[in-house]
Design a protein around this motif. Structure first.
Motif, mmCIF file in Angstrom:
data_model
loop_
_atom_site.group_PDB
_atom_site.id
_atom_site.type_symbol
_atom_site.label_atom_id
_atom_site.label_comp_id
_atom_site.label_asym_id
_atom_site.label_seq_id
_atom_site.Cartn_x
_atom_site.Cartn_y
_atom_site.Cartn_z
ATOM 1 N N LEU A 5 30.831 22.530 19.521
ATOM 2 C CA LEU A 5 29.607 23.325 19.608
ATOM 3 C C LEU A 5 28.887 23.104 20.934
ATOM 4 C CD1 LEU A 5 28.213 22.889 15.980
ATOM 5 C CD2 LEU A 5 29.511 24.812 16.912
ATOM 6 N N GLU A 6 28.897 21.877 21.413
ATOM 7 C CA GLU A 6 28.216 21.602 22.682
ATOM 8 C C GLU A 6 28.928 22.288 23.844
ATOM 9 O OE1 GLU A 6 26.250 17.953 23.540
ATOM 10 O OE2 GLU A 6 26.566 17.185 21.511
ATOM 11 N N ARG A 7 30.246 22.366 23.786
ATOM 12 C CA ARG A 7 30.954 23.118 24.824
ATOM 13 C C ARG A 7 30.564 24.591 24.786
ATOM 14 N NH1 ARG A 7 35.453 19.692 23.535
ATOM 15 N NH2 ARG A 7 36.353 21.286 22.157
ATOM 16 N N MET A 8 30.229 25.092 23.586
ATOM 17 C CA MET A 8 29.809 26.489 23.451
ATOM 18 C C MET A 8 28.346 26.695 23.841
ATOM 19 S SD MET A 8 32.349 28.420 22.533
ATOM 20 C CE MET A 8 31.401 29.888 22.118
ATOM 21 N N GLY A 9 27.644 25.627 24.183
ATOM 22 C CA GLY A 9 26.262 25.755 24.639
ATOM 23 C C GLY A 9 25.210 25.308 23.653
ATOM 24 N N PHE A 10 25.609 24.917 22.428
ATOM 25 C CA PHE A 10 24.649 24.435 21.441
ATOM 26 C C PHE A 10 24.262 22.985 21.750
ATOM 27 C CE2 PHE A 10 26.581 27.968 19.203
ATOM 28 C CZ PHE A 10 25.524 28.521 18.513
ATOM 29 N N ARG A 11 23.068 22.624 21.316
ATOM 30 C CA ARG A 11 22.594 21.253 21.481
ATOM 31 C C ARG A 11 22.034 20.750 20.157
ATOM 32 N NH1 ARG A 11 25.318 21.096 25.061
ATOM 33 N NH2 ARG A 11 24.949 20.756 27.279
ATOM 34 N N PRO A 12 22.319 19.501 19.779
ATOM 35 C CA PRO A 12 21.701 18.955 18.565
ATOM 36 C C PRO A 12 20.219 18.714 18.821
ATOM 37 C CG PRO A 12 22.951 17.238 19.695
ATOM 38 C CD PRO A 12 23.201 18.514 20.446
ATOM 39 N N VAL A 13 19.356 19.290 17.992
ATOM 40 C CA VAL A 13 17.918 19.185 18.242
ATOM 41 C C VAL A 13 17.169 18.473 17.119
ATOM 42 C CG1 VAL A 13 17.904 21.230 19.715
ATOM 43 C CG2 VAL A 13 17.444 21.471 17.264
ATOM 44 N N THR A 15 22.865 18.096 10.579
ATOM 45 C CA THR A 15 22.315 18.182 11.933
ATOM 46 C C THR A 15 22.082 19.633 12.312
ATOM 47 O OG1 THR A 15 23.536 16.183 12.563
ATOM 48 C CG2 THR A 15 22.657 17.532 14.345
ATOM 49 N N LEU A 16 20.940 19.890 12.928
ATOM 50 C CA LEU A 16 20.596 21.221 13.405
ATOM 51 C C LEU A 16 20.957 21.335 14.878
ATOM 52 C CD1 LEU A 16 19.153 24.002 13.259
ATOM 53 C CD2 LEU A 16 17.004 22.782 13.742
ATOM 54 N N TYR A 17 21.781 22.323 15.208
ATOM 55 C CA TYR A 17 22.121 22.651 16.596
ATOM 56 C C TYR A 17 21.432 23.974 16.939
ATOM 57 C CZ TYR A 17 25.818 19.103 16.731
ATOM 58 O OH TYR A 17 26.510 17.922 16.731
ATOM 59 N N ARG A 18 21.154 24.147 18.240
ATOM 60 C CA ARG A 18 20.443 25.371 18.639
ATOM 61 C C ARG A 18 20.796 25.733 20.070
ATOM 62 N NH1 ARG A 18 14.571 24.419 17.537
ATOM 63 N NH2 ARG A 18 14.999 25.263 15.453
ATOM 64 N N GLN A 19 20.820 27.026 20.328
ATOM 65 C CA GLN A 19 20.760 27.546 21.701
ATOM 66 C C GLN A 19 20.131 28.924 21.641
ATOM 67 O OE1 GLN A 19 24.052 29.140 24.003
ATOM 68 N NE2 GLN A 19 25.491 28.726 22.328
ATOM 69 N N GLY A 20 19.190 29.163 22.527
ATOM 70 C CA GLY A 20 18.486 30.435 22.515
ATOM 71 C C GLY A 20 17.860 30.705 21.166
ATOM 72 N N SER A 21 18.154 31.863 20.600
ATOM 73 C CA SER A 21 17.580 32.244 19.303
ATOM 74 C C SER A 21 18.434 31.802 18.119
ATOM 75 C CB SER A 21 17.419 33.771 19.250
ATOM 76 O OG SER A 21 18.693 34.401 19.343
ATOM 77 N N MET A 22 19.557 31.125 18.382
ATOM 78 C CA MET A 22 20.508 30.807 17.317
ATOM 79 C C MET A 22 20.334 29.387 16.784
ATOM 80 S SD MET A 22 24.051 32.550 18.684
ATOM 81 C CE MET A 22 24.115 31.595 20.207
ATOM 82 N N ASN A 23 20.239 29.277 15.458
ATOM 83 C CA ASN A 23 20.268 27.992 14.769
ATOM 84 C C ASN A 23 21.614 27.851 14.068
ATOM 85 O OD1 ASN A 23 17.446 27.248 15.243
ATOM 86 N ND2 ASN A 23 16.979 28.960 13.870
ATOM 87 N N LEU A 24 22.236 26.679 14.218
ATOM 88 C CA LEU A 24 23.525 26.418 13.588
ATOM 89 C C LEU A 24 23.466 25.030 12.968
ATOM 90 C CD1 LEU A 24 26.972 27.384 15.034
ATOM 91 C CD2 LEU A 24 26.668 25.300 13.714
#
Length: 293
Positions: A40-48, A57-66
């Protein structure tokens, strides 16, 4: 007298009886959260943020929550084969979560029992394809579900920017042979999705049937096994996430620089319309689709 043509016909809005307003989060279940986190981090998500009482764990980038669910007490996690991640839930933003849940139950949906602990939010849900779930969330504007159930990770930007403008475009669901009509009826009946004409296609994998959410914010793709195959080892399930981007080429270049590999062959190669990442961890792939900003 001149008449404004836009007022000659009042086109009725499509029904949206659940008040769906997009996707709040998508969830993976896995017993290998660190390995999935690297993908996920390679795809641009970050654990927040991390859940207060569960291994989530909640990951996020831009408007997306994963959400990455590695809670060992969750049957969806313990049922994963060899720890291969599976798409286990999609949370829909709705006007009134309890009302939406109640309506779905009246239409024949199966409720998911709540396991919320003291001081945790109860997020109503119904069973989806396979072992997945559909959640209903109405706290997503001034206050969110993460304000209650999650603890922010210190020193981390809670709103990391999206790579190349990525955003949720839709979800691909694998279905059984000759099951398209059943699933189309389900999504029309339960969520007011609308079937798109076969000639209206997006991306580079134009198979199956495509449906649009009543809010117009995301698509749902139903794919049957290839004709002539007697058996398909893949059960009915949520298969992969589609990301929209205004510039597929720029997104591919940015993600390649981060270590993401893409499928490239004489039949499939990154282009203006879309691209497909190589499968990671035996089960995780993402599709990029051109989407105007």
């Amino acid at each position: 007298m001149p008449v404004n043509s836009s007022h000659r016909e009042e086109v009725p809005d499509l029904p949206n009886r659940l008040g769906i307003e997009g996707i709040e989060f998508i969830e993976y279940a896995t017993s290998r959260p660190q390995a999935l986190g690297q993908v996920l981090e390679r795809m641009g998500f970050r654990p927040v943020a991390r859940h207060r009482s569960r291994e989530v764990t909640l990951y996020r980038q831009g408007s997306m929550n994963l959400v990455v669910n590695a809670n060992p007490d969750d049957a969806r996690v313990s049922a994963t084969v060899d720890g291969h991640p599976v798409l286990s839930a999609v949370a829909l933003r709705v006007r009134d979560a309890l009302q939406a849940h109640r309506r779905c139950l009246e239409l024949g949906a199966w409720a998911v029992a709540s396991h919320a602990q003291a001081m945790e939010l109860h997020i109503p849900a119904i069973h989806g394809p396979g072992a997945s779930r559909f959640y209903f969330v109405d706290r997503w504007q001034e206050f969110s579900i993460y304000d209650i159930d999650f603890t922010p990770i210190p020193t981390v930007d809670p709103h990391p920017p999206a790579v190349a403008g990525l955003g949720y475009f839709g979800v691909v669901q694998y279905i059984g042979c000759d099951r398209a009509a059943d699933w189309i009826a389900y999504y029309e009946h339960m969520f007011d999705f609308r079937l798109l004409p076969d000639e209206e296609r997006f991306g580079i994998l134009p198979k199956g049937k495509l449906m649009r959410s009543p809010c117009g914010r995301f698509l749902w793709q139903l794919i049957e096994p290839d004709a002539g195959l007697e058996h398909d080892a893949t059960p009915e399930c949520l298969q992969r996430i589609g990301f929209g981007t205004p510039d597929v080429g720029a997104a591919v270049a940015a993600l390649k620089a981060r270590g993401v590999e893409f499928v490239e062959s004489h039949r499939l190669h990154p282009e203006d319309r879309g691209a497909l990442t190589r499968t990671a961890l035996e089960s995780v792939a993402f599709e990029l689709v051109h989407q105007d900003a």
